[in-house]
Scaffold this motif. Structure first.
Motif, mmCIF file in Angstrom:
data_model
loop_
_atom_site.group_PDB
_atom_site.id
_atom_site.type_symbol
_atom_site.label_atom_id
_atom_site.label_comp_id
_atom_site.label_asym_id
_atom_site.label_seq_id
_atom_site.Cartn_x
_atom_site.Cartn_y
_atom_site.Cartn_z
ATOM 1 N N ALA A 57 0.853 -1.187 0.000
ATOM 2 C CA ALA A 57 0.000 0.000 0.000
ATOM 3 C C ALA A 57 0.888 1.237 0.000
ATOM 4 O O ALA A 57 1.807 1.355 0.822
ATOM 5 C CB ALA A 57 -0.912 0.005 1.217
ATOM 6 N N VAL A 58 0.621 2.144 -0.936
ATOM 7 C CA VAL A 58 1.388 3.372 -1.104
ATOM 8 C C VAL A 58 0.433 4.529 -0.804
ATOM 9 O O VAL A 58 -0.571 4.703 -1.495
ATOM 10 C CB VAL A 58 1.925 3.486 -2.545
ATOM 11 C CG1 VAL A 58 2.792 4.727 -2.697
ATOM 12 C CG2 VAL A 58 2.686 2.224 -2.941
ATOM 13 N N GLU A 59 0.739 5.335 0.228
ATOM 14 C CA GLU A 59 -0.228 6.336 0.664
ATOM 15 C C GLU A 59 0.447 7.659 0.986
ATOM 16 O O GLU A 59 1.463 7.707 1.681
ATOM 17 C CB GLU A 59 -0.989 5.827 1.892
ATOM 18 C CG GLU A 59 -2.140 6.704 2.320
ATOM 19 C CD GLU A 59 -3.049 6.020 3.333
ATOM 20 O OE1 GLU A 59 -4.116 6.591 3.642
ATOM 21 O OE2 GLU A 59 -2.687 4.918 3.804
ATOM 22 N N SER A 60 -0.133 8.732 0.471
ATOM 23 C CA SER A 60 0.360 10.080 0.764
ATOM 24 C C SER A 60 -0.697 11.088 0.359
ATOM 25 O O SER A 60 -1.383 10.917 -0.658
ATOM 26 C CB SER A 60 1.668 10.343 0.000
ATOM 27 O OG SER A 60 2.180 11.625 0.299
ATOM 28 N N ARG B 80 -4.468 6.662 -1.599
ATOM 29 C CA ARG B 80 -3.902 5.335 -1.339
ATOM 30 C C ARG B 80 -3.992 4.479 -2.596
ATOM 31 O O ARG B 80 -5.058 4.262 -3.160
ATOM 32 C CB ARG B 80 -4.636 4.624 -0.197
ATOM 33 C CG ARG B 80 -4.076 3.216 0.087
ATOM 34 C CD ARG B 80 -4.925 2.472 1.096
ATOM 35 N NE ARG B 80 -4.790 3.058 2.421
ATOM 36 C CZ ARG B 80 -5.609 2.777 3.439
ATOM 37 N NH1 ARG B 80 -6.638 1.944 3.262
ATOM 38 N NH2 ARG B 80 -5.422 3.351 4.614
ATOM 39 N N ILE B 81 -2.833 3.980 -3.029
ATOM 40 C CA ILE B 81 -2.739 3.049 -4.147
ATOM 41 C C ILE B 81 -2.193 1.737 -3.598
ATOM 42 O O ILE B 81 -1.186 1.732 -2.880
ATOM 43 C CB ILE B 81 -1.809 3.581 -5.250
ATOM 44 C CG1 ILE B 81 -2.301 4.940 -5.757
ATOM 45 C CG2 ILE B 81 -1.720 2.581 -6.404
ATOM 46 C CD1 ILE B 81 -1.377 5.579 -6.783
ATOM 47 N N VAL B 82 -2.850 0.630 -3.923
ATOM 48 C CA VAL B 82 -2.380 -0.681 -3.481
ATOM 49 C C VAL B 82 -1.872 -1.463 -4.683
ATOM 50 O O VAL B 82 -2.591 -1.650 -5.678
ATOM 51 C CB VAL B 82 -3.492 -1.472 -2.763
ATOM 52 C CG1 VAL B 82 -3.049 -2.920 -2.501
ATOM 53 C CG2 VAL B 82 -3.846 -0.799 -1.442
ATOM 54 N N PRO C 200 -8.858 -1.602 1.481
ATOM 55 C CA PRO C 200 -9.616 -0.559 0.783
ATOM 56 C C PRO C 200 -8.670 0.528 0.275
ATOM 57 O O PRO C 200 -7.720 0.914 0.964
ATOM 58 C CB PRO C 200 -10.559 -0.029 1.862
ATOM 59 C CG PRO C 200 -10.698 -1.156 2.841
ATOM 60 C CD PRO C 200 -9.352 -1.826 2.859
ATOM 61 N N CYS C 201 -8.920 1.015 -0.930
ATOM 62 C CA CYS C 201 -7.988 1.977 -1.523
ATOM 63 C C CYS C 201 -8.683 2.800 -2.599
ATOM 64 O O CYS C 201 -9.822 2.512 -2.989
ATOM 65 C CB CYS C 201 -6.778 1.237 -2.113
ATOM 66 S SG CYS C 201 -7.206 -0.068 -3.291
ATOM 67 N N ASP C 202 -7.992 3.809 -3.066
ATOM 68 C CA ASP C 202 -8.497 4.646 -4.148
ATOM 69 C C ASP C 202 -8.211 4.015 -5.510
ATOM 70 O O ASP C 202 -9.041 4.055 -6.418
ATOM 71 C CB ASP C 202 -7.854 6.032 -4.080
ATOM 72 C CG ASP C 202 -8.143 6.734 -2.766
ATOM 73 O OD1 ASP C 202 -9.313 7.067 -2.521
ATOM 74 O OD2 ASP C 202 -7.195 6.913 -1.974
ATOM 75 N N ILE C 203 -7.010 3.440 -5.634
ATOM 76 C CA ILE C 203 -6.603 2.778 -6.877
ATOM 77 C C ILE C 203 -6.030 1.414 -6.522
ATOM 78 O O ILE C 203 -5.192 1.292 -5.618
ATOM 79 C CB ILE C 203 -5.546 3.613 -7.631
ATOM 80 C CG1 ILE C 203 -6.133 4.969 -8.041
ATOM 81 C CG2 ILE C 203 -5.026 2.866 -8.853
ATOM 82 C CD1 ILE C 203 -5.100 5.925 -8.617
ATOM 83 N N PHE C 204 -6.491 0.396 -7.210
ATOM 84 C CA PHE C 204 -5.998 -0.960 -6.983
ATOM 85 C C PHE C 204 -5.270 -1.415 -8.242
ATOM 86 O O PHE C 204 -5.844 -1.420 -9.337
ATOM 87 C CB PHE C 204 -7.162 -1.903 -6.677
ATOM 88 C CG PHE C 204 -6.747 -3.313 -6.324
ATOM 89 C CD1 PHE C 204 -5.837 -3.557 -5.317
ATOM 90 C CD2 PHE C 204 -7.297 -4.401 -7.000
ATOM 91 C CE1 PHE C 204 -5.459 -4.850 -4.972
ATOM 92 C CE2 PHE C 204 -6.943 -5.700 -6.669
ATOM 93 C CZ PHE C 204 -6.019 -5.929 -5.653
ATOM 94 N N ILE C 205 -3.991 -1.780 -8.079
ATOM 95 C CA ILE C 205 -3.197 -2.294 -9.188
ATOM 96 C C ILE C 205 -3.167 -3.813 -9.059
ATOM 97 O O ILE C 205 -2.531 -4.357 -8.150
ATOM 98 C CB ILE C 205 -1.771 -1.719 -9.183
ATOM 99 C CG1 ILE C 205 -1.830 -0.187 -9.230
ATOM 100 C CG2 ILE C 205 -0.966 -2.263 -10.353
ATOM 101 C CD1 ILE C 205 -0.474 0.487 -9.235
ATOM 102 N N THR C 206 -3.882 -4.485 -9.937
ATOM 103 C CA THR C 206 -4.052 -5.927 -9.820
ATOM 104 C C THR C 206 -3.362 -6.675 -10.948
ATOM 105 O O THR C 206 -3.306 -6.203 -12.084
ATOM 106 C CB THR C 206 -5.551 -6.295 -9.811
ATOM 107 O OG1 THR C 206 -5.689 -7.725 -9.687
ATOM 108 C CG2 THR C 206 -6.260 -5.857 -11.088
ATOM 109 N N GLU C 207 -2.830 -7.825 -10.626
ATOM 110 C CA GLU C 207 -2.385 -8.742 -11.673
ATOM 111 C C GLU C 207 -3.614 -9.355 -12.347
ATOM 112 O O GLU C 207 -4.732 -9.296 -11.814
ATOM 113 C CB GLU C 207 -1.526 -9.847 -11.061
ATOM 114 C CG GLU C 207 -2.278 -10.745 -10.085
ATOM 115 C CD GLU C 207 -1.942 -12.223 -10.249
ATOM 116 O OE1 GLU C 207 -1.989 -12.705 -11.398
ATOM 117 O OE2 GLU C 207 -1.677 -12.872 -9.231
#
Length: 356
Positions: free
Chosen positions: A111-114, A118-120, A140-147
């Motif tokens: 999770a990357v947040e600033s 929040r992007i996961v 829970p996040c704003d953007i989810f980067i999924t495989e």
């Protein structure tokens, strides 16, 4: 009274951006799972298409760092730092949190947040129970980067314990034949062993030398795998009726032909495609995957409640299309350098240990 001035919310591309080296976070000056050597890398898990040697510094879970040292040597990076799952690590003005991904031992989402964004980054993940690693935890996040390795509706994985049941039934029906199971050396092989034990199988499980180091590491971490024996030095003709686990590439080598009338099995999500099993000469296909199938990809996207989905390696187009029909903003990232389920992993198996 003077109110503190707050920094404006990041635009997504300012917090995390795809580059030729991989995902890059400019405010923290770090890459996530870079495919090229970089000064600072955050690594989701130990598979060779995500975890490469030669970075200046690596931040990863304790297990992933240990696996990288086993595979590449202690000098695989200049410096290393342990990321404890659930603990926030601040780099610059960015908070990073490693959260279990359920893929292999030590695997994590990041999770990357600033500035309230929040992007996961999922890394590779699965939702099915695995006795060898911590389960996936939705964030829970704003953007989810999924495989999207298995991002097509045709890929609906059956329960893994049922597939192992097929293997053990074949062992019962053909007690004179050696059952050789192709399984990737990190994660899949140990999961198959653990599932075999859960099914009540108590005889020794035999392994190829390329599987030995990682299997010993799993046992040292408290994963119960029972009695494991390497094939090296044994009379293979005496192993009729036994189960032997090896890298997938070894099932088609001369190494495999020295066993009594071998039954060739392969544990992979790709075994859902029967033509692929026939192409690889697999007599007993076992649909066991360490990646989320179509239904679990959709369920995860719903669960994290992200307004935007970025899709990495795999069948990105189908998943992006589904997101559009569900009212979600989505796009493919077209990152290069990542393999599908373990195929990149098999390229590095010979580096683990000489062939048995």
């Amino acid at each position: 009274m003077t109110l503190a001035r707050q920094s404006p919310r990041w635009r997504p591309a300012e917090l995390l951006v795809p580059t030729p080296a991989g995902l890059y976070c400019p405010p923290a000056d770090v890459h996530i799972d870079p495919v090229r050597s970089v000064p600072r890398a955050l690594i989701t898990h130990g598979h060779s298409d995500h975890a490469r040697a030669g970075h200046g510094a690596v931040l990863a879970t304790r297990e992933t760092l240990a696996i990288m040292a086993l595979r590449y040597g202690e000098g695989f990076t200049g410096t290393q730092q342990v990321a404890v799952p659930g603990e926030v690590i601040r780099i610059g003005e960015v908070d990073f949190t490693f959260v279990p991904a359920g893929h292999v031992l030590g695997s994590a989402q990041i999770a990357v947040e600033s500035r309230s964004l929040r992007i996961v980054v999922s890394g590779d993940y699965k939702r099915e129970r695995d006795p060898t690693c911590a389960p996936f935890e939705p964030v829970p996040c704003d953007i989810f980067i999924t495989e999207a390795t298995f991002g097509l509706p045709v890929f609906r994985h059956p329960p893994a314990d049922g597939e192992v049941g097929k293997l053990l039934e074949s062992v019962r029906l053909f007690p004179e034949r050696t059952h050789i199971v192709g399984a990737y050396s990190l994660g899949k092989a140990q999961r198959v062993m653990a599932l075999i034990r859960e099914a009540g199988y108590e005889r020794p499980i035999y392994i190829h030398g390329a599987v030995e180091k990682i299997t010993e590491f799993y046992q040292e971490q408290g994963v119960p795998l029972g009695e494991i024996a390497t094939v090296a030095g044994l009379d293979r003709k005496a192993l009729g009726g036994e189960i032997v686990i090896c890298p997938p590439s070894a099932t088609q080598d001369l190494w495999a032909r020295r066993f009594p009338d071998p039954v060739t099995a392969f544990a992979s999500g790709w075994m859902r495609i029967r033509a692929r099993a026939r192409q690889k000469g697999v007599e007993l296909p076992l649909v066991i995957s360490d990646h989320a199938d179509w239904d679990d990809l959709l369920a995860t996207i719903r669960e994290v409640r992200a307004g935007e989905i970025w899709v990495t390696h795999g069948e990105a187009e189908a998943l992006v299309h589904w997101c559009g029909t569900a009212g979600l903003k989505a796009k493919p990232l077209h990152l290069v350098g990542y393999g599908d389920e373990g195929e990149a992993e098999s390229e590095g198996e010979a580096a683990d240990v000489p062939a048995a």
